[in-house]
Design an enzyme around this catalytic site. Sequence first.
Site, PDB file in Angstrom:
ATOM      1  CG  HIS A  39     -59.665 -15.788 -14.161  1.00 26.66           C
ATOM      2  ND1 HIS A  39     -60.499 -15.477 -13.129  1.00 26.66           N
ATOM      3  CD2 HIS A  39     -59.608 -17.151 -14.219  1.00 26.66           C
ATOM      4  CE1 HIS A  39     -60.934 -16.593 -12.575  1.00 26.66           C
ATOM      5  NE2 HIS A  39     -60.412 -17.622 -13.219  1.00 26.66           N
ATOM      6  CB  CYS A  63     -62.996 -17.773 -15.155  1.00 26.22           C
ATOM      7  SG  CYS A  63     -63.389 -18.987 -13.902  1.00 26.22           S
ATOM      8  CG  ASN A 106     -60.991 -18.846  -9.618  1.00 25.68           C
ATOM      9  OD1 ASN A 106     -61.799 -18.016 -10.043  1.00 25.68           O
ATOM     10  ND2 ASN A 106     -60.507 -19.811 -10.372  1.00 25.68           N
TER      11      ASN A 106
HETATM   12  N1  ACO Z   1     -54.186 -30.585   0.306  1.00 25.11           N
HETATM   13  C1  ACO Z   1     -53.224 -31.518   0.391  1.00 25.11           C
HETATM   14  N2  ACO Z   1     -52.956 -32.399  -0.574  1.00 25.11           N
HETATM   15  C2  ACO Z   1     -53.681 -32.320  -1.694  1.00 25.11           C
HETATM   16  C3  ACO Z   1     -54.711 -31.372  -1.871  1.00 25.11           C
HETATM   17  C4  ACO Z   1     -54.948 -30.493  -0.795  1.00 25.11           C
HETATM   18  N3  ACO Z   1     -55.902 -29.543  -0.867  1.00 25.11           N
HETATM   19  N4  ACO Z   1     -55.260 -31.546  -3.095  1.00 25.11           N
HETATM   20  C5  ACO Z   1     -54.611 -32.553  -3.675  1.00 25.11           C
HETATM   21  N5  ACO Z   1     -53.668 -33.035  -2.840  1.00 25.11           N
HETATM   22  C6  ACO Z   1     -52.723 -34.134  -3.043  1.00 25.11           C
HETATM   23  C7  ACO Z   1     -53.183 -35.120  -4.077  1.00 25.11           C
HETATM   24  O1  ACO Z   1     -54.047 -36.081  -3.536  1.00 25.11           O
HETATM   25  C8  ACO Z   1     -51.859 -35.712  -4.528  1.00 25.11           C
HETATM   26  O2  ACO Z   1     -51.457 -36.667  -3.590  1.00 25.11           O
HETATM   27  P1  ACO Z   1     -50.654 -38.007  -4.050  1.00 25.11           P
HETATM   28  O3  ACO Z   1     -49.393 -37.516  -4.673  1.00 25.11           O
HETATM   29  O4  ACO Z   1     -50.467 -38.736  -2.769  1.00 25.11           O
HETATM   30  O5  ACO Z   1     -51.564 -38.666  -5.037  1.00 25.11           O
HETATM   31  C9  ACO Z   1     -50.898 -34.538  -4.419  1.00 25.11           C
HETATM   32  O6  ACO Z   1     -51.509 -33.589  -3.538  1.00 25.11           O
HETATM   33  C10 ACO Z   1     -50.631 -33.862  -5.743  1.00 25.11           C
HETATM   34  O7  ACO Z   1     -51.900 -33.711  -6.409  1.00 25.11           O
HETATM   35  P2  ACO Z   1     -52.035 -32.948  -7.747  1.00 25.11           P
HETATM   36  O8  ACO Z   1     -53.463 -32.970  -8.192  1.00 25.11           O
HETATM   37  O9  ACO Z   1     -50.984 -33.475  -8.677  1.00 25.11           O
HETATM   38  O10 ACO Z   1     -51.653 -31.491  -7.232  1.00 25.11           O
HETATM   39  P3  ACO Z   1     -51.155 -30.316  -8.089  1.00 25.11           P
HETATM   40  O11 ACO Z   1     -49.752 -29.992  -7.773  1.00 25.11           O
HETATM   41  O12 ACO Z   1     -51.533 -30.457  -9.543  1.00 25.11           O
HETATM   42  O13 ACO Z   1     -52.049 -29.142  -7.467  1.00 25.11           O
HETATM   43  C11 ACO Z   1     -53.946 -27.850  -8.059  1.00 25.11           C
HETATM   44  C12 ACO Z   1     -53.460 -29.189  -7.559  1.00 25.11           C
HETATM   45  C13 ACO Z   1     -53.591 -26.788  -7.038  1.00 25.11           C
HETATM   46  C14 ACO Z   1     -55.450 -27.889  -8.253  1.00 25.11           C
HETATM   47  C15 ACO Z   1     -53.224 -27.596  -9.408  1.00 25.11           C
HETATM   48  O14 ACO Z   1     -53.471 -28.639 -10.327  1.00 25.11           O
HETATM   49  C16 ACO Z   1     -53.576 -26.328 -10.038  1.00 25.11           C
HETATM   50  O15 ACO Z   1     -53.175 -25.296  -9.566  1.00 25.11           O
HETATM   51  N6  ACO Z   1     -54.344 -26.377 -11.162  1.00 25.11           N
HETATM   52  C17 ACO Z   1     -54.856 -25.223 -11.819  1.00 25.11           C
HETATM   53  C18 ACO Z   1     -56.313 -25.254 -11.719  1.00 25.11           C
HETATM   54  C19 ACO Z   1     -56.861 -23.916 -11.436  1.00 25.11           C
HETATM   55  O16 ACO Z   1     -56.210 -22.977 -11.058  1.00 25.11           O
HETATM   56  N7  ACO Z   1     -58.122 -23.804 -11.619  1.00 25.11           N
HETATM   57  C20 ACO Z   1     -58.765 -22.563 -11.353  1.00 25.11           C
HETATM   58  C21 ACO Z   1     -60.200 -22.733 -11.550  1.00 25.11           C
HETATM   59  S1  ACO Z   1     -60.599 -22.785 -13.221  1.00 25.11           S
HETATM   60  C22 ACO Z   1     -60.424 -21.256 -13.802  1.00 25.11           C
HETATM   61  O17 ACO Z   1     -60.500 -20.320 -13.098  1.00 25.11           O
HETATM   62  C23 ACO Z   1     -60.193 -21.094 -15.219  1.00 25.11           C
END
Ligand code: ACO
Length: 333
Positions: free
Chosen positions: A256, A117, A286
């Site tokens: 990004h 990215c 993304n």
């Molecule tokens: N829909 C519904 N529920 C979901 C989903 C979904 N798509 N995905 C995960 N969950 C659930 C999980 O199973 C978990 O359930 P539980 O509490 O019963 O175990 C709950 O939601 C919370 O899961 P987390 O993984 O803790 O969710 P989080 O709040 O961290 O959000 C996310 C996940 C959106 C991926 C977050 O971690 C994030 O924004 N991370 C940044 C990563 C990113 O932006 N990467 C970009 C690509 S890399 C780059 O470009 C550099």
Amino acid sequence: MQKNYGIKFIGIGTALPSKVVKNTDLEKLYDTTDEWIYQRTGIRERRVVEEGKESGFSLSTQAAKKALSMSGVSPADLDLIIVATATPDNLYPSMSCLLQGALGANSAIAYDLSAACSGFVYAVITAAQFIYCGTYKNILVVGLDIHSRFMDWSDRSVSILFGDGAGAVVLQSTLAASDEILGYSMQSQADSKSDLVLTNHNIFYPARNVKISPNFTKMNGKAIFEFGLKIIPETINKTLAPTSLKISDFDYLIPHQANKRIIDSAAKKLGFPNEKVISNIEKVGNTSAASIPLALKDAMDTKKIKVPCKMLWVGFGAGLTWGTVAVNWNLKL
Ligand code: ACO
């Protein structure tokens, strides 16, 4: 460094696949909701290539042709083509050599650059070096990624984030005193915990008669969230430190487009007002190396930015890699 020449941005072009995948389409694939995805990421929909109809090659060619047409530079006058991509159509030939052929840019050197990215920012900085020292005059930089091919479409934690796309800019040499790049920096550090990984083990190795089970993009979402939040202010401060510029001198921040929550939190940390932060993640997701030029062109098309202006482009991604280009943007549609 001693700059013998400066850089002028003279063309921009983008391309997106025609197929739209909305959050509501993902609701049919796994247990999720449009609202959950939107609240956590800022994404409502993304574009995905249709195999046989579109590819990295077709998108990068479309984006490059638009950028070249705007620039007025003939493909025959291009000296260098850099395609920043982590998801090329082939292991070889490179996307840039394929693009060179499609454009008829027969005098150019062409190579790909892999920085995930951060690819667009890395490629612009790399291209700039050739212009600063006087080696090349006209350079085409393309950011391209087709992540949909490497998504596990049953993994709701990762496949909600990514979309496909391409964005291109043309850089031309000008007087050193008119340099439109006001500062830059890039950094990398080994991802020792494998927080963001895509291997190529999902291919059949005929010479070894080995077929390894499919691998897809794997991400530790929380770790990447923290990484993005930490490095955005750091890389901007590092870029501006050797200059006389302050963050408040910049009209727009184009980070990004990883995730709207990362963008918003980083902007808040920097004291950058919301109206100055450019984002189109809601419509395209993304798009990795394509995300900065796609957000910039969208902001130009929708008149979200006033030109001329000063902008900060910030890339960060797998590797780990990150970097910033501070730009004086004079290009109007
Ligand atoms: N829909 C519904 N529920 C979901 C989903 C979904 N798509 N995905 C995960 N969950 C659930 C999980 O199973 C978990 O359930 P539980 O509490 O019963 O175990 C709950 O939601 C919370 O899961 P987390 O993984 O803790 O969710 P989080 O709040 O961290 O959000 C996310 C996940 C959106 C991926 C977050 O971690 C994030 O924004 N991370 C940044 C990563 C990113 O932006 N990467 C970009 C690509 S890399 C780059 O470009 C550099």
